[in-house]
Motif scaffolding. Sequence first.
Motif, PDB file in Angstrom:
ATOM      1  N   GLU A  28       0.827  -1.044   0.009  1.00 53.98           N
ATOM      2  CA  GLU A  28       0.057   0.063  -0.069  1.00 53.98           C
ATOM      3  C   GLU A  28       0.783   1.408   0.028  1.00 53.98           C
ATOM      4  O   GLU A  28       0.510   2.297  -0.772  1.00 53.98           O
ATOM      5  CB  GLU A  28      -0.787  -0.160   1.200  1.00 53.98           C
ATOM      6  CG  GLU A  28      -1.975  -1.075   1.048  1.00 53.98           C
ATOM      7  CD  GLU A  28      -1.951  -2.489   1.545  1.00 53.98           C
ATOM      8  OE1 GLU A  28      -0.835  -2.369   1.916  1.00 53.98           O
ATOM      9  OE2 GLU A  28      -2.400  -3.191   1.479  1.00 53.98           O
ATOM     10  N   ALA A  29       1.890   1.278   0.974  1.00 55.22           N
ATOM     11  CA  ALA A  29       2.748   2.473   0.831  1.00 55.22           C
ATOM     12  C   ALA A  29       3.542   2.512  -0.774  1.00 55.22           C
ATOM     13  O   ALA A  29       3.683   3.930  -1.005  1.00 55.22           O
ATOM     14  CB  ALA A  29       3.849   2.284   2.018  1.00 55.22           C
TER      15      ALA A  29
ATOM     16  N   LEU B 129       0.976   4.367  -2.680  1.00 56.52           N
ATOM     17  CA  LEU B 129       1.001   5.926  -2.642  1.00 56.52           C
ATOM     18  C   LEU B 129       2.151   6.257  -3.158  1.00 56.52           C
ATOM     19  O   LEU B 129       2.166   7.549  -3.817  1.00 56.52           O
ATOM     20  CB  LEU B 129       0.769   5.856  -1.134  1.00 56.52           C
ATOM     21  CG  LEU B 129      -0.584   5.715  -0.259  1.00 56.52           C
ATOM     22  CD1 LEU B 129      -0.475   5.974   1.190  1.00 56.52           C
ATOM     23  CD2 LEU B 129      -1.471   6.238  -0.974  1.00 56.52           C
TER      24      LEU B 129
ATOM     25  N   GLY C 222       1.958   6.581  -6.969  1.00 54.86           N
ATOM     26  CA  GLY C 222       0.727   7.356  -7.348  1.00 54.86           C
ATOM     27  C   GLY C 222       1.183   8.842  -7.359  1.00 54.86           C
ATOM     28  O   GLY C 222       0.733   9.777  -8.293  1.00 54.86           O
ATOM     29  N   LEU C 223       2.145   9.193  -6.297  1.00 58.30           N
ATOM     30  CA  LEU C 223       2.382  10.645  -6.464  1.00 58.30           C
ATOM     31  C   LEU C 223       3.490  10.739  -7.318  1.00 58.30           C
ATOM     32  O   LEU C 223       3.528  11.813  -8.043  1.00 58.30           O
ATOM     33  CB  LEU C 223       3.302  10.745  -4.916  1.00 58.30           C
ATOM     34  CG  LEU C 223       2.314  11.306  -3.675  1.00 58.30           C
ATOM     35  CD1 LEU C 223       3.197  11.285  -2.440  1.00 58.30           C
ATOM     36  CD2 LEU C 223       1.651  12.564  -3.890  1.00 58.30           C
TER      37      LEU C 223
END
Length: 90
Positions: free
Chosen positions: A44-45, A48, A51-52
């Motif tokens: 999950e990290a 993220l 995505g950034l």
Amino acid sequence: WIIPFLCWITGFEASKVISMFSVLRAIRLIRLVRVIRKVPVFREAWMLIRGLWDSSRTLFWTIVVIFFVTYGFAILGMSIIVVPLEGQRV
């Protein structure tokens, strides 16, 4: 005391030795990222962060537009505020 000692032994300047250590740190960091990317706990990290990274171009242009809008309103505000105050002396 280690870096001056290494400079004395190798005959290099201190800045060259420090830049060599910086490159080695960057390589270690890349290896760490590769390991973390494969660990399922950090999935999950990693999503993220990915995505950034994928939206960085859009975020950059958003910041540019916000800057110019703010700058434009600052110029407009200063021209509106300063004109009435030019005739007044304190």
